[in-house]
Enzyme design. Structure first.
Site: not given
Length: 516
Positions: A259, A102
């Site tokens: 994720d 991210m």
């Protein structure tokens, strides 16, 4: 000179012959240390995994960057490997899902050319810009669900505007890492809610871009990708790529997820109260919530989940399994497993007398929001063996995750038994220590090392019409670790020292940061 860290070698896990009638789903997980491509059957079998290492560049202390072209090369290498090993399996793929690290900022010009290396989630250069942003927009935490932290995307753009104004002036769009891969795969600029929630540009409660947050960093909606839910359709694979990898034409792609949300989908953590601990490069304590619950005062993250109408809270530490990698190299051990085997031989007295480790090798998020924080080994003696130092490191990571747990529970979130995912989940020693420190039952799964990639494939399955109840199953539990009450008292005392040590050194970290 740039320093480069590399992940593991290209590896195949399973290579089964796949019946033509089977429906398969492809999950692509763009991590920090590697990219994984995983083939999942509609019987929940992982048929094959290809993994390619990635380089991380650190041109200055506290900086962390990657080349977007390295991501694309790794993606092609991984999918080429699957295509060569799984001809029938790839032909049976019905959809592709994406998961990714991210917060990273990929800056594109008006012809979609990448303007600079991507600034990553663990990059601390924008601390000053976070302070400016917080002063200019006091309502930011209520809208974004999070404090302004250097890891997030928006402050990175303030830094670029300040330090690289020519690049900022040429920036026509900003994409997150996995969404840049999507652009290469299908030609569309699309993101999902869970990943977008980590930019500080999303109104997390409304699940939409916030014009107010964008304007605060000199950005506008035209520079943002289209938003979709993680389980919705988010593009169609380019025909020439479908042909290259033996995939069907008009193959749809799912919105995908950041994720951690993808890992949650991968282990079936999709209902309120479901939670897990992730021991990856960073560490995460993740809990699903029934609605948007913001608690920014303690640096708790409130994000959209990858599924519609679901949110989650997270406590995040910036260094987890990478602390073990660091100390393994420092001590000259052949492998992390070898060091952990030495740790397992320590008796209770040696553990009680081990140093205290603050795992802030890259600064810290929850609960301190302190980019200046540094790693510390406190209380070293000439009698300490490498095993004692190794123990101190995994204990320090567990203590930092306890700080996350306390931040979540103090915000009113109930946290019960927790799953364990990530590379660190392979260590029974570390898993039991987490159970003892967190005073929660820890569930170790039969296979959780690829949770994010499995989650990406499951989101592809949902985008293809799958049902959450049958797709997002919980994996088999291989071990249930309960807290050892004989250890919890000792660990509480050591955690109290851990907390006092950070408080005592906080101002010294600030001085060190100003000098650098």
């Amino acid at each position: 000179m740039d320093s480069v860290s590399r992940g593991h070698k290209l590896a195949a896990i399973v290579d089964f012959a796949v019946p033509v009638c089977m429906a398969n789903y492809l999950g692509i997980d763009l991590g920090t240390s590697s990219l994984k491509a995983l083939l999942l059957s509609d019987r929940h079998e992982v048929l094959d995994v290809a993994e390619v290492p990635l380089a991380v560049y650190t041109p200055h202390t506290g900086w962390s960057e990657q080349s977007a072209e390295d991501w694309w090369a790794a993606c092609c290498e991984a999918l080429d490997a699957l295509a060569s090993r799984q001809v029938a399996g790839m032909a049976a793929v019905r959809s592709i899902g994406l998961s990714g690290q991210m917060h990273g900022a990929v800056l594109l010009d008006d012809e979609d050319v990448v303007l600079r290396r991507a600034i990553l989630w663990n990059d601390g250069r924008s601390a000053e810009d976070c302070a400016v942003l917080s002063r200019c927009l006091p309502d930011l935490p209520q809208i974004a669900g999070n404090l302004a932290m250097p890891g997030f995307t928006a402050p990175k753009l303030l830094w670029v505007a300040r330090e690289e104004p020519a690049i900022f002036a040429r920036t026509r769009s900003v994409l997150l890492p996995k969404d840049w891969l999507r652009l290469k795969l299908c030609g569309e600029k699309i993101s999902d809610m869970s990943d977008a929630a980590g930019t500080l540009w999303l109104d997390v409660a409304k699940r939409d871009w916030s014009d107010e947050l964008l304007q605060a960093t000199g950005m506008q909606r035209a520079q943002m990708p289209q938003l979709v839910e993680g389980s919705a359709v988010g593009g169609i694979l380019r025909p020439e790529l479908a042909h290259r990898w033996g995939l069907r034409e008009r193959l749809l792609m799912a919105g995908g997820a950041g994720d951690n949300a993808a890992s949650a989908v991968g282990i079936g953590a999709v209902s309120p109260g479901d939670g897990f601990v992730s021991l990856g490069t960073s560490g995460v304590l993740f809990v699903c919530t029934p609605q948007y619950l913001s608690a920014p005062h303690s640096a708790v993250h409130a994000f959209c989940h990858a599924l519609p109408g679901v949110w989650h809270q997270m406590g995040v530490i910036l260094s987890a399994a990478n602390c073990l990698r660091w100390v393994t190299g420092l001590l000259g051990r052949d492998s992390e497993r070898a060091l952990l085997d030495e740790v397992a031989m320590l008796d209770d007295t040696a553990r009680q007398q081990a140093p205290i480790f603050l795992p802030y090798l890259n600064g810290e998020r929850t609960p301190h929001n302190d980019a200046a924080a540094s790693g510390v080994l406190f209380g070293l003696r000439s009698t300490h063996a490498p095993a004692a130092i190794g123990y101190a490191v995994i204990e320090g990571v567990a203590f930092a995750l306890l700080d996350c747990l306390q931040a979540l529970t103090n915000s009113g979130t109930a946290v019960g038994a927790l799953g364990l995912v990530g590379g660190g989940a392979r260590s029974a020693e570390w898993a039991q220590l987490l159970a003892d420190v967190l005073e929660r039952e820890i569930h170790v799964y039969a296979d959780s090392a690829h949770a994010a990639a499995v989650g990406a494939a499951r989101l592809a399955w949902l985008a293809d019409g799958g049902n959450t109840l049958t797709v997002c199953l919980k994996p088999d539990v291989s071990a249930r670790l309960v807290p050892n009450l004989e250890n919890t008292g000792r660990l509480r005392g050591r955690h109290a020292r851990f907390a006092r040590l950070y408080a005592a050194l906080k101002n010294e970290f600030d001085v060190e940061n100003r000098k650098s």
